[in-house]
Design a protein around this motif. Structure first.
Motif, PDB file in Angstrom:
ATOM      1  N   ARG A  19       0.808  -1.229   0.000  1.00  0.00           N
ATOM      2  CA  ARG A  19       0.000   0.000   0.000  1.00  0.00           C
ATOM      3  C   ARG A  19       0.835   1.270   0.000  1.00  0.00           C
ATOM      4  N   PHE A  20       1.957   1.254   0.739  1.00  0.00           N
ATOM      5  CA  PHE A  20       2.683   2.512   0.957  1.00  0.00           C
ATOM      6  C   PHE A  20       4.148   2.486   0.499  1.00  0.00           C
ATOM      7  N   GLY A  21       4.678   1.304   0.206  1.00  0.00           N
ATOM      8  CA  GLY A  21       6.104   1.231  -0.168  1.00  0.00           C
ATOM      9  C   GLY A  21       6.996   1.347   1.056  1.00  0.00           C
ATOM     10  N   LEU A  22       8.306   1.395   0.831  1.00  0.00           N
ATOM     11  CA  LEU A  22       9.260   1.438   1.936  1.00  0.00           C
ATOM     12  C   LEU A  22       9.355   2.805   2.599  1.00  0.00           C
ATOM     13  N   GLN A  23       8.753   3.826   1.972  1.00  0.00           N
ATOM     14  CA  GLN A  23       8.882   5.187   2.499  1.00  0.00           C
ATOM     15  C   GLN A  23       8.370   5.311   3.934  1.00  0.00           C
ATOM     16  N   VAL A  24       7.380   4.512   4.293  1.00  0.00           N
ATOM     17  CA  VAL A  24       6.787   4.640   5.627  1.00  0.00           C
ATOM     18  C   VAL A  24       7.404   3.646   6.621  1.00  0.00           C
ATOM     19  N   PHE A  25       8.371   2.845   6.160  1.00  0.00           N
ATOM     20  CA  PHE A  25       8.992   1.843   7.017  1.00  0.00           C
ATOM     21  C   PHE A  25      10.143   2.436   7.823  1.00  0.00           C
ATOM     22  N   ALA A  26      10.225   2.064   9.090  1.00  0.00           N
ATOM     23  CA  ALA A  26      11.425   2.361   9.872  1.00  0.00           C
ATOM     24  C   ALA A  26      12.541   1.435   9.414  1.00  0.00           C
ATOM     25  N   ASP A  27      13.787   1.765   9.754  1.00  0.00           N
ATOM     26  CA  ASP A  27      14.922   0.961   9.281  1.00  0.00           C
ATOM     27  C   ASP A  27      14.805  -0.497   9.715  1.00  0.00           C
ATOM     28  N   HIS A  28      14.392  -0.736  10.951  1.00  0.00           N
ATOM     29  CA  HIS A  28      14.295  -2.125  11.402  1.00  0.00           C
ATOM     30  C   HIS A  28      13.199  -2.876  10.643  1.00  0.00           C
ATOM     31  N   GLU A  29      12.148  -2.161  10.214  1.00  0.00           N
ATOM     32  CA  GLU A  29      11.084  -2.804   9.446  1.00  0.00           C
ATOM     33  C   GLU A  29      11.555  -3.170   8.043  1.00  0.00           C
ATOM     34  N   VAL A  30      12.425  -2.338   7.464  1.00  0.00           N
ATOM     35  CA  VAL A  30      13.000  -2.660   6.153  1.00  0.00           C
ATOM     36  C   VAL A  30      13.788  -3.958   6.245  1.00  0.00           C
ATOM     37  N   LEU A  31      14.633  -4.060   7.283  1.00  0.00           N
ATOM     38  CA  LEU A  31      15.417  -5.280   7.467  1.00  0.00           C
ATOM     39  C   LEU A  31      14.517  -6.469   7.774  1.00  0.00           C
TER      40      LEU A  31
END
Length: 233
Positions: A19-31
């Motif tokens: 829905r939102f892409g990585l832009q709304v993810f915190a760094d730990h959520e990306v990992l």
């Protein structure tokens, strides 16, 4: 219940990404999201936090050598390889875009040369030398790896670069190498060997356009700092 809780969490993370892409993810959520591909079951959140705690930032995790990544609990060879592939893929994408743009944009300035080379070193933990051979209009004829060393040094083979420049019928050559564990600043040896290469190329009426030192997404241009380019004036 435990596996179902983790499975539902993964579904929520995937839905958030769609829905939102990585832009709304915190760094730990990306990992955490990346680790889904290597750790097929269970909670990847603790491992993601442990990686950030050990290395300090997302970019430092991506740049870390595989053997260092594996010192983190929950990270094995497969997971470490996945992280390195993901980082290298970003660099490959940016390098491919830069090459495509270079077919229309001439490598006729330090800024364009730097922008062309920087993405090509992403994911590299060793020093690598890359050479781009260009025609009289500044278009790239060929770009290739011209040398690979350890984590602190790569040998510049002047003879090899000169031969390939002649075989490519190049009017100019631009080279770059990375400092994976350092700063984008040339050593005394970097400057000396670059000036030697420039003399060899000048003798063949081929111009050394620039030598860029790349580190952490930044570059240092020897031509812009007037360390080369004086002999033709």
């Amino acid at each position: 219940m435990e596996p179902n809780l983790h499975e539902n969490h993964r579904q929520r993370v995937w839905e958030k990404f769609r829905r939102f892409g990585l832009q709304v993810f915190a760094d730990h959520e990306v990992l955490e999201l990346l680790l889904f591909f290597a750790i097929r079951r269970g909670d990847t959140n603790p491992t993601a936090h442990a990686l950030l705690k050990r290395f300090g930032s997302l970019h430092a995790v991506l740049e870390a050598p595989p053997e260092e990544l594996q010192k983190v609990k929950g990270v094995g060879p497969h997971t470490a390889s996945l992280i390195k592939v993901a980082f290298a893929l970003v660099g490959r994408y940016q390098a491919d875009v830069a090459k495509m743009e270079a077919n229309g944009d001439k490598l006729n300035s330090s800024e364009r040369i730097g922008a062309f080379f920087v993405p090509q070193f992403m994911g590299e933990s060793e020093e690598v030398l890359i050479a781009a051979y260009v025609d009289g209009a500044g278009r790239v004829i060929k770009c290739e790896e011209a040398g690979r060393g350890g984590r602190a040094q790569v040998r510049v083979d002047c003879g090899k670069i000169c031969r390939n420049a002649l075989l490519s019928e190049a009017a100019g050559v631009a080279i770059a190498h990375n400092h994976p564990n350092g700063r984008a600043v040339p050593s005394h040896e970097d400057i000396e060997v670059t000036r030697m290469l420039e003399r060899y190329l000048n003798d063949m009426d081929i111009e050394l356009l620039d030598h860029c030192i790349v580190a952490r997404g930044k570059y240092y241009s020897m031509r812009k700092q007037m360390l080369i380019g004086q002999e033709r004036r």
